[in-house]
Design a protein around this motif. Sequence first.
Motif, PDB file in Angstrom:
ATOM      1  N   VAL A  61       9.505  51.420   9.926  1.00  0.00           N
ATOM      2  CA  VAL A  61       8.460  51.426   9.586  1.00  0.00           C
ATOM      3  C   VAL A  61       8.160  50.816   8.369  1.00  0.00           C
ATOM      4  O   VAL A  61       6.809  49.735   8.415  1.00  0.00           O
ATOM      5  CB  VAL A  61       7.394  53.007   9.888  1.00  0.00           C
ATOM      6  N   ARG A  62       8.674  50.809   7.325  1.00  0.00           N
ATOM      7  CA  ARG A  62       8.679  49.498   6.146  1.00  0.00           C
ATOM      8  C   ARG A  62       8.626  48.986   6.409  1.00  0.00           C
ATOM      9  O   ARG A  62       7.225  47.820   5.905  1.00  0.00           O
ATOM     10  CB  ARG A  62       9.551  50.710   4.736  1.00  0.00           C
ATOM     11  N   LEU A  89      -2.786  43.356  14.304  1.00  0.00           N
ATOM     12  CA  LEU A  89      -2.987  44.475  14.455  1.00  0.00           C
ATOM     13  C   LEU A  89      -3.496  45.189  13.317  1.00  0.00           C
ATOM     14  O   LEU A  89      -3.981  45.653  12.697  1.00  0.00           O
ATOM     15  CB  LEU A  89      -1.863  44.776  15.228  1.00  0.00           C
ATOM     16  N   PHE A 144       5.972  47.093   8.309  1.00  0.00           N
ATOM     17  CA  PHE A 144       4.090  46.989   7.493  1.00  0.00           C
ATOM     18  C   PHE A 144       4.928  46.169   6.116  1.00  0.00           C
ATOM     19  O   PHE A 144       3.176  45.093   6.630  1.00  0.00           O
ATOM     20  CB  PHE A 144       4.211  48.433   7.204  1.00  0.00           C
ATOM     21  N   ASP A 145       5.414  45.917   5.821  1.00  0.00           N
ATOM     22  CA  ASP A 145       5.275  45.675   5.210  1.00  0.00           C
ATOM     23  C   ASP A 145       5.521  43.616   5.125  1.00  0.00           C
ATOM     24  O   ASP A 145       4.716  42.703   4.664  1.00  0.00           O
ATOM     25  CB  ASP A 145       6.628  45.895   3.844  1.00  0.00           C
ATOM     26  N   GLY A 184      -2.920  54.154  11.782  1.00  0.00           N
ATOM     27  CA  GLY A 184      -2.538  54.859  10.507  1.00  0.00           C
ATOM     28  C   GLY A 184      -1.338  56.014  10.883  1.00  0.00           C
ATOM     29  O   GLY A 184      -0.925  56.592   9.826  1.00  0.00           O
ATOM     30  N   ILE A 185      -1.376  56.593  11.967  1.00  0.00           N
ATOM     31  CA  ILE A 185      -0.554  57.702  12.252  1.00  0.00           C
ATOM     32  C   ILE A 185       0.988  57.048  12.181  1.00  0.00           C
ATOM     33  O   ILE A 185       1.765  58.099  11.631  1.00  0.00           O
ATOM     34  CB  ILE A 185      -1.006  58.103  13.164  1.00  0.00           C
ATOM     35  N   ALA A 231       1.920  54.487  10.031  1.00  0.00           N
ATOM     36  CA  ALA A 231       2.462  55.142   8.849  1.00  0.00           C
ATOM     37  C   ALA A 231       2.485  56.556   7.946  1.00  0.00           C
ATOM     38  O   ALA A 231       3.396  56.821   7.130  1.00  0.00           O
ATOM     39  CB  ALA A 231       1.268  54.191   7.816  1.00  0.00           C
ATOM     40  N   LYS A 232       1.957  57.568   8.266  1.00  0.00           N
ATOM     41  CA  LYS A 232       2.253  58.632   8.028  1.00  0.00           C
ATOM     42  C   LYS A 232       3.560  59.480   8.513  1.00  0.00           C
ATOM     43  O   LYS A 232       3.485  60.223   8.252  1.00  0.00           O
ATOM     44  CB  LYS A 232       0.803  59.858   8.275  1.00  0.00           C
TER      45      LYS A 232
END
Lengths: 324, 333, 302
Positions: free
Chosen positions: A238-239, A253, A242-243, A215-216, A218-219
């Motif tokens: 990151v994007r 994970l 995550f995608d 979460g960190i 992602a933020k």
Amino acid sequence: MLEVTDLRTHFFTFGGARVVKAVDGVSFRLREGETLGLVGESGSGKTTTCMSIVGLLPRAGRVVGGSVLFEGEDLTRKSQRELRRIRGRRIAMILQDPMASLNPLFTIFRQVAEPAFFHQHLRGRTLRERVRHLLESVRIPSPEWRMRDYPHQMSGGMRQRIVGAIALAGGPRLVIADEPTTNLDVTIQAQYLDLLKDIQRETGVALIFVTHNLGIVAKMCDRVAVMYAGKIIEQGPVRALFDDPKHPYTRALLGSVPKLGSKEPLYAIAGQPPNLADLPSGCAFHPRCPEAVPRCATEEPGDVHLAGGRVARCWLVSDGLTRS
Amino acid sequence: MASPVLEVRGLKKHFPVRQRLLGRGATWVKAVDGVDFAIHGGETLGLIGESGCGKTTTSKLILLQEVPTAGSIAFEGRDIADLAGAELMSYRRAVQVVFQDPFSSLSPRMRVRDIIAEPLEIHTPLTRAAIGERVAQVLALVGLEADVAALFPHEFSGGQRQRIAIARALATDTRLIVLDEPVSALDVSVRAQIINQLEHLQRTLGVSYLFIGHDLATVAHISHRIAVMYLGKIVESADSDSLCARPMHPYTQALFAAALPSHPDDPPAERTIAGEVPSALRVPPGCRFHPRCPSAMEVCSRVEPILQPREGGGEVACHLYPQPAPTERSRGA
Amino acid sequence: MATIPADTRLAPRRETADKLRALLEAAREAPLLAVVILGGLVLVAVLADLIAPYDPTLPVKGANVFDPPFWMEGGSTSTLLGTDFQGRDILSRLIHGARVSLIVGLMGTLVAGSIGTAMGILSGYAGGWVDQIIMRVTDAWLALPAIVFAIFLAAMIGPSMWNIIAILGGVYWTRYARVIRGEVLTLREREFVKLAEIAGASKLRVIKKHILPNVLNTVTVLASLTVGVVIIAEASLSFLGVGVPPPQPAWGLMLSEARPTLMAGQWWLTVFPGACILLIVLATQLFGDWLRVRLDPQTRNL
């Protein structure tokens, strides 16, 4: 700005009889003002990677290969003295436990003033101004008043801000933050993360964020590197990561974290993180991997470079490439 | 609905603190200051809040580690303060706990068998062989093989240890397990294993959980209902789903705002609240949350709001929503 | 997706062979000197009746008083280390003296350790006024110089080996009480102790199953370091004439009896028992140091 190439850090215990490959061939780059998230479970080598960069390894640990180029200089070839100068000014660290970074016997003023006193040779009023400014920059309310306090008089969140102020004192180009919010309450954590973002926007400092919390990442982060058993098994923006995670471990994970408002069963990775002293053959993740093929147990996959600056270390990815 | 397994009413725990060395008269830390909730059979109640909100003290009161200053805790209809002798033992047998740190909660000098068998040895006249059988049974329940019983805790990783701790909590015919941040100390990849395991056990055994945590997503995932605590009081409680769909108390909203996104494209939090939790020694007058509250009104610093039914079920204590006319009861209680 | 993974992969099991190897390794690390000295002395003490050439309490027939060791002029190989002022064989007295030293050292430590551990656990676990009383008594005890206290007690009860053991045990228990109490205070807060209490375990059960096993390491280390102190105390008491009564052979007593001749050149009367005391104390301290490092969980796993 920072380029880590094939970094290898091993720990030698029992007089060299046992070698633990804590970091085993790690490469990544960091541009000015960028934030890299270094994600992994305990023992994945994320902290050791950072300690290798700044030359703060425990006695049993040694960098046995690779290079760390920081603004054109190889940090692995520097003497401890030269490293100390770099650590004070151009690279700063924020550790998990602020109490361990602060001396309980000195006032906040003295601790925040120290880098400016030694490196920039500030004295008297200018020094005081500088400290006040630093405390303001980490949003400490009434800094004039607070700088006379001792660490134990402050809350955990305040202490971690003080550590941040000390880190900023030398005007660093790179800040390495090792799980800085793990001990903080959620609302305080949110405040601290916002603060770090603001500071980064104001100063353009680059940030390496070591965490186990996706979460960190992602933020906070622009790029992310996922570590497993001493290796980066996947990295990229990151994007994109995550995608469309490429490595089964990254996928697992991401699936194992509960999402707000969703009651769906979590995706659990079987088994336990491996023991670094006794790694499985082939790909270190294969005993826990739901998609493992026979090859994974015998041969170790290498880095596969994909479009968009992404790298993954997995046979499925490299085989998928050759097939298509 | 059937009567609850555990019912807490007006629970208070105040600790005396001597303020100065020669100070006369003690001041009080109101760690838990009037808390009501109920847990039904096969249900999970999530208790969420930041450090110092009283969630751990609440669990200590339930586990008889502390004596309440006021209020009552009833287990299956009986006030646990009145229990003695055999009844007390049967309460001790029915309510177990799993702590956060699996390295501290398993005795380093005992084998897994003896750790799990301890509650059985205390509470049942079972023979060694029967105990061994039961140990193998509960180990199987948590996904461990029976022959691990002969090993010592240091031979296991954190996740496996937490399974052992859960197995121990299940060994007697347990009806309520207090889970005190049971996954916070574990690796991310292992957390999901334990959460799934706990949910699976609840479905098969019908055991109730009191899940104490600070991570909203985890608590919301495992709990049927959630109670949000702030400085010793519950400020909002509701069904997990309706709370997530519409948090009403500004503090609950702040917790949601502070929760980390699960994807970089998630909309950024609108407002993260400023300030820190005040010391429990100096609880603000009126609504405890008003100094940090972004929607605080004049009335909030004077009158303490009381829990009122909220839209969509549950309760909320906030002046933003209809409150009954102020009476003696609600003033500075 | 929702299946519970059967988690059967375990940490590597330690087989018996591995355990044996670990034991051997530990033995190799042990300080050789200390083990040899202690082992030798224990052997000598046990077999004293067999290996001592003469009765330690009677003069050797055919020998004079103050015979020097055999390698000196006037010495004889029948009395290897010479004879004392009564013509008794010094070697035989040393051999039997080892028995006294070891018995007093070990038994005294056992008594001190048992009292101290019991008091420490009681004090730490019970807390409240029990703790207050025990700790104030301990403070008072520690404020008195141990050896003076022991002399006083010995003078009151009268000299005998078993009295000495009781006295030294009664004098040296306080250090255990202090240290063990501290350990118990932290143990009491550990979660596994809390879990036992929550499960309804009685106080006795908690002490037996959770507290005692976890303080035993500390007790062992303290004991290994106390043995030397007790042995010296015994020698001191004997030297001062309130310890083991003559004609029993004790090293401290031998020193005391040799005092009048110290300046007269008969050095063998003092040097040999003195060296024995030195050796045994040195060996127990070395062994205790090693044990401390070995049993300390912080350093053991490195």
